[in-house]
Design an enzyme around this catalytic site. Structure first.
Site: not given
Ligand code: ADP
Ligand code: MG
Ligand code: MG
Length: 916
Positions: A105, A892, A804, A103, A94, A23, A872, A456, A340
């Site tokens: 945060m 092959y 083969s 999994g 984030r 990200k 084969c 079989h 992404r």
């Molecule tokens: P995830 O990995 O779950 O996508 P994100 O970090 O992308 O987590 O954020 C979760 C939500 O919060 C997403 O919808 C994202 O667009 C929104 N979001 C994250 N940062 C901001 C920000 N700075 N301003 C507005 N929305 C945000």
């Molecule tokens: Mg996101």
């Molecule tokens: Mg996340």
């Protein structure tokens, strides 16, 4: 030089996902190519690892200073103040590692809020309700994510206030309600943590950063990494992204949404996405309101729609890959919050590969490499609609992939009858035998209650490319009643059922399916694959229909035609049995004479379908008892025949008596009487068969009288087959077809065996050329499936023009494992204990079996440098084995029809991997 742990979005290296997380790297990259990303910065994964290593959990020295410096820059850029009561700067925190990991945060939004800054936010937006809503969301998220307060504590408060206010929907809550919620949330945090909620924005920030880092070593994240085999080489530590908050919920000129630069399910080259007006990002994901499709934006917010199109163009020309992005519009200003590589299904991957290569966005090499060969399986077999609500009633082994729906039938004859009238049927058997084969042809799929992946039914179904679920142990089959039982359910003949050979699931009724299709794009892509590699992809095909089918998948010839499969036909099996039980050469020859024209016709069909491609025909291989009924079956049948004889005699007595009693009057019908002589004859036949079965019985049939050993004991069998091959070739030649037959000898361990068989071939060849007056070209070669054959490859190569590898038998021989016993008894335990990593019958054992192959190739080519060598065994259809086969210089690989497209792509990958 001091290590740098914090990078502004303008400075971070967009290619370094290990350091900045996926990200973070993309936020940097987008910022640097001029896409409007809210200002922000990244704290690196190195800071995370340092922090987690220290027992006292300390951030590296100076990190917080760098963070403060970055925050000052954000203030300058946004003209806002972090912690300011007038124009407050808020940020999101984030997480993000090199691999996407759900999994980990949750994102904390609106960080920087306290009672002071809230005033500023309300003044700034003129919206009190919005302000309090933002604040209560922040307390809740921060409380949960950074301070570990359980969700329920907040939910209870929330519900209580809602009830008091008498509202059902969150949107009906007033500013005052939300304020009350926020106040009580603050109390909740204090009760739960024993400390007041942190008011100082910088303190909030530090706690949040550490919480993100801690989440990397949390149970959720560790389990996730274990489950998906994410190693430290793939992702090590998480980065933290701090990003200026932008609000999509400031009115009707604000919005938020997600987009794909192309359709992720079809690959169509058109913007795909959803959005909500006057909402924040998390509302789209949470599904509280139903979003609109992105196409509607063209009407509703035309300027913003144009921005989206520009973004789409920019992202694709920059990343050369379909992108999945998040955006937010704040008071008419467009921001991109994330991008992404888009996850797509196989159909979309194929289509976008071909389209993007044609558009010049990527080259053919990239077009091929961005698709994992295994994924093509999705396209080549019909599959159950993933949206289905049906629940399976039983699960067996996924013995042959694909899904099928049909009426239940319980014997092969019935399957054949119904199948020929155009009914879709599923053949259900306790287990299957060669004499069931005609039922396979007529069925959509096969379900057995017993037997493994090598049973079989499984092997034959795979060969035919028909879905098969084997060993569904929850099912009891009662053939006499024509019923099967699963738990509380009964399947009667004629009931609709659905099987999924890809998963092993069995369903009652008809489950909707998605049909397989070989799209024109797939054809184009695989054409590019074929250009990249010299490794040829051949088919395992036993009948003319198989051959035609394989050709559609792009087979470049037939690498294995198992002649014995041609015998497994209801009309032919009796002749084969006649041949086997013959006591004299004369009797045997008589049976063979009947088989000769049948095999010749089959070969002609296959040769014509494949002309001018090579067709490798393997002479008879399996232990002969496989064609005969079992000893136990014969004993039981004999017992019944003896009873029948008594019955028949009783019937005759009855009928005489009736005649006496009713003399002159109209007699009741007694039914057809049977001649006891006929029963005697049947008994005699069965007794002969039983004797023969006992004579032929072997302690270890797989290592017994089979393959070339049988061929040398009964030369007339091989001679018949060789004659059929060469005469078929001669007749095809006369009809103007260019054919390339190859005769292959199974189970060879010494060149003496080959010499002997070669002498039969030579004499038949001379006779056939004389008879037809045409020249017949062919190749002569051997299977390599015995360890000794590999060791003597140099000597075998003097006789054999090609090798083969039969890696199924070779694996058994190399390990001294019998496959059935291994898979049913100890292999799972070996895998569990880590003694063996994989099942060597599924994944080629490169270190052992592969070494034998490598040596055999080397020694064979010392004798015969242009030696053609292939594989084969079932391994021939697996991408990793194909890679190995490429690397040791095989000519092959041969695999079942539906695996051919996958194999073609895997071969291209192998070639591309060795030419950077
Ligand atoms: P995830 O990995 O779950 O996508 P994100 O970090 O992308 O987590 O954020 C979760 C939500 O919060 C997403 O919808 C994202 O667009 C929104 N979001 C994250 N940062 C901001 C920000 N700075 N301003 C507005 N929305 C945000
Ligand atoms: Mg996101
Ligand atoms: Mg996340």
């Amino acid at each position: 030089m001091k290590k740098q742990y914090v990078f502004g979005f303008e400075k971070g290296d967009g290619h370094n996902k290990m350091l900045l997380g996926g990200k973070g790297a993309n936020l940097c990259e987008m910022t640097q190519i001029g896409i409007n990303v809210p200002p922000g910065f990244v704290i690196t994964t190195e800071a995370c690892l340092y922090y987690l290593e220290k027992p006292e959990n300390d951030l590296p020295a100076g990190v917080m200073d760098e963070v403060r410096a970055q925050m000052r820059q954000l203030e300058e850029k946004t003209d806002k103040v972090f912690g300011g009561s007038e124009n407050p700067l808020l940020v999101s925190v984030r997480s993000g590692s090199a691999m996407s990991m759900p999994g980990m945060m949750d994102t904390i939004l609106n960080l920087g809020l306290n009672t002071d800054t809230l005033k500023g936010l309300i003044a700034q937006t003129g919206n009190e309700r919005f302000g309090w809503d933002a604040y209560r969301r922040f307390i809740q998220l921060f409380g949960k994510v950074a301070l570990g307060v359980p969700d329920e504590a907040f939910d209870d408060v929330f519900d209580a206030v809602k009830e008091k206010a008498g509202v059902k929907e969150d949107v009906a809550l007033t500013a005052r309600d939300l304020r009350e919620i926020a106040d009580r949330f603050l109390e909740t945090v204090e009760t739960e943590t024993g400390k007041p909620f942190p008011d100082d924005p910088m303190e909030q920030l530090e706690i949040a950063v550490k919480a993100v880092f801690d989440s990397w070593s949390g149970k959720r994240a560790i389990d996730y990494r274990r489950e998906f085999n994410i190693t430290p080489e793939m992702a090590n530590g998480t980065a933290v992204n701090l990003c200026t908050m932008v609000f999509g919920n400031l009115g009707d000129d604000s919005a938020t949404g997600v987009g794909f630069t192309r359709y992720p399910d079809t690959g169509e080259n058109r913007l795909f996405g959803e959005y909500l007006v006057n909402a924040q990002g998390e509302d789209v994901v949470a599904g509280i309101r139903t979003p609109k499709t992105i196409d509607m934006m063209e009407q509703e917010m035309p300027d913003m729609y144009r921005e989206l199109q520009v973004l789409r163009e920019r992202l694709e020309t920059h990343y050369h890959e379909v992108q999945d992005f998040e955006f937010t519009i704040e008071n008419g200003r467009f921001y991109c919050l994330q991008t992404r590589n888009g996850k797509m299904n196989a159909a979309a991957l194929v289509r976008t590969s071909v389209d993007m290569a044609r558009e010049g966005l990527i080259d053919k090499r990239q077009a091929l490499l961005r698709i994992q060969p295994d994924l093509l399986e999705q396209l080549l077999f019909p599959r159950l609609d993933p949206a289905t609500q049906h629940a399976p009633v039983a699960r067996g082994l996924s013995a042959s992939p694909g899904a099928a729906v049909g009426l239940a039938v319980f014997d092969a004859d019935r399957a054949e009858q119904q199948g020929h009238t155009g009914q879709r049927v599923i053949l259900i058997r306790e287990e299957t035998k060669p004499e069931d084969i005609h039922g396979f042809f007529a069925s959509q799929g096969i379900l057995t209650a017993r037997g493994g992946k090598t049973s079989h039914a499984a092997v034959v179904a795979r060969g035919m490319g028909k879905p098969c679920v084997a060993g569904a142990e929850g099912i009891t089959v009662d053939v006499r009643m024509r019923k099967a039982f699963v738990g509380d359910h009964t399947i009667s003949e004629g009931d609709l059922i659905t099987i999924d050979g890809t998963t092993g699931d069995v369903y009652l009724g008809e489950v909707p399916m998605i049909e397989a299709e070989f799209s024109s794009e797939l054809g184009i892509l695989l054409g590019w694959a074929d250009e990249t590699t010299h490794l040829k992809i051949m088919a395992n095909a036993d009948t003319p229909q198989d051959a035609e089918h394989a050709l559609k998948f792009g087979a470049m010839g037939i690498g294995l035609c198992r002649t014995e499969r041609m015998f497994n036909d209801a009309a032919r099996l009796p002749i084969v049995i006649e041949m086997i039980v013959a006591d004299t050469t004369g009797d045997r020859q008589a049976a063979l004479n009947k088989l000769l024209p049948i095999q010749r016709e089959d070969f002609k069909g296959i040769f014509k379908a494949m002309a001018p491609r090579p067709v490798t025909i393997r002479l008879l291989d399996p232990p002969i008892h496989e064609f005969l009924p079992s000893e136990q079956q014969l004993v039981e049948e004999l017992e019944q025949l003896v009873h029948l004889k008594d019955t028949v005699m009783g019937m005759n007595i009855l009928s005489d008596a009736v005649r006496l009693i009713y003399s002159g009057r109209e007699m009741p019908v007694i039914g057809d009487l049977t001649d006891p002589m006929l029963v005697d004859e049947a008994i005699e036949k069965k007794e002969t068969m039983l004797k023969k079965v006992r004579v032929l019985s072997e302690v270890n049939p797989m290592l017994g009288h089979r393959g070339v050993r049988l061929g040398l004991s009964f030369p007339e069998i091989y001679s018949m087959q060789i004659t059929a091959v060469l005469e078929a070739a001669a007749e095809c030649g006369q009809e103007g077809f260019e054919v390339s037959p190859e005769i292959m000898v199974p189970q060879v361990c010494t060149s003496q065996e080959l010499k002997k068989v070669k002498s039969y071939v030579d004499s038949v060849h001379a006779a056939v050329e004389a008879k037809y007056g045409v020249k017949v070209d062919f190749k002569f070669g051997t299977m390599m499936e015995v360890v000794r054959a590999c060791m003597r490859a140099g000597s075998l190569a003097e006789e054999a023009e090609f090798f083969s590898f039969g890696t199924n038998d070779l694996t058994q021989a190399a390990f001294s494992f019998s496959r059935e016993d291994a898979e049913n008894k100890f292999l799972p335990m070996y895998n569990e204990l880590g003694i063996l990593q994989d099942n060597p019958f599924e994944v080629l054992d490169i270190k052992g079996v592969g070494k034998l192959m490598q040596l055999a190739v080397e020694w064979g080519r010392e004798t015969r440098p242009d030696m053609k060598v292939g594989i084969c065994g079932e391994h021939g259809g697996h991408p990793e084995s194909i890679r190995f086969c490429h690397d040791i210089g095989l000519s092959y690989v041969s695999c079942s029809g539906p695996r051919i497209p996958m194999a073609r792509l895997a071969a291209a990958h192998a070639a591309l991997a060795s030419t950077p």
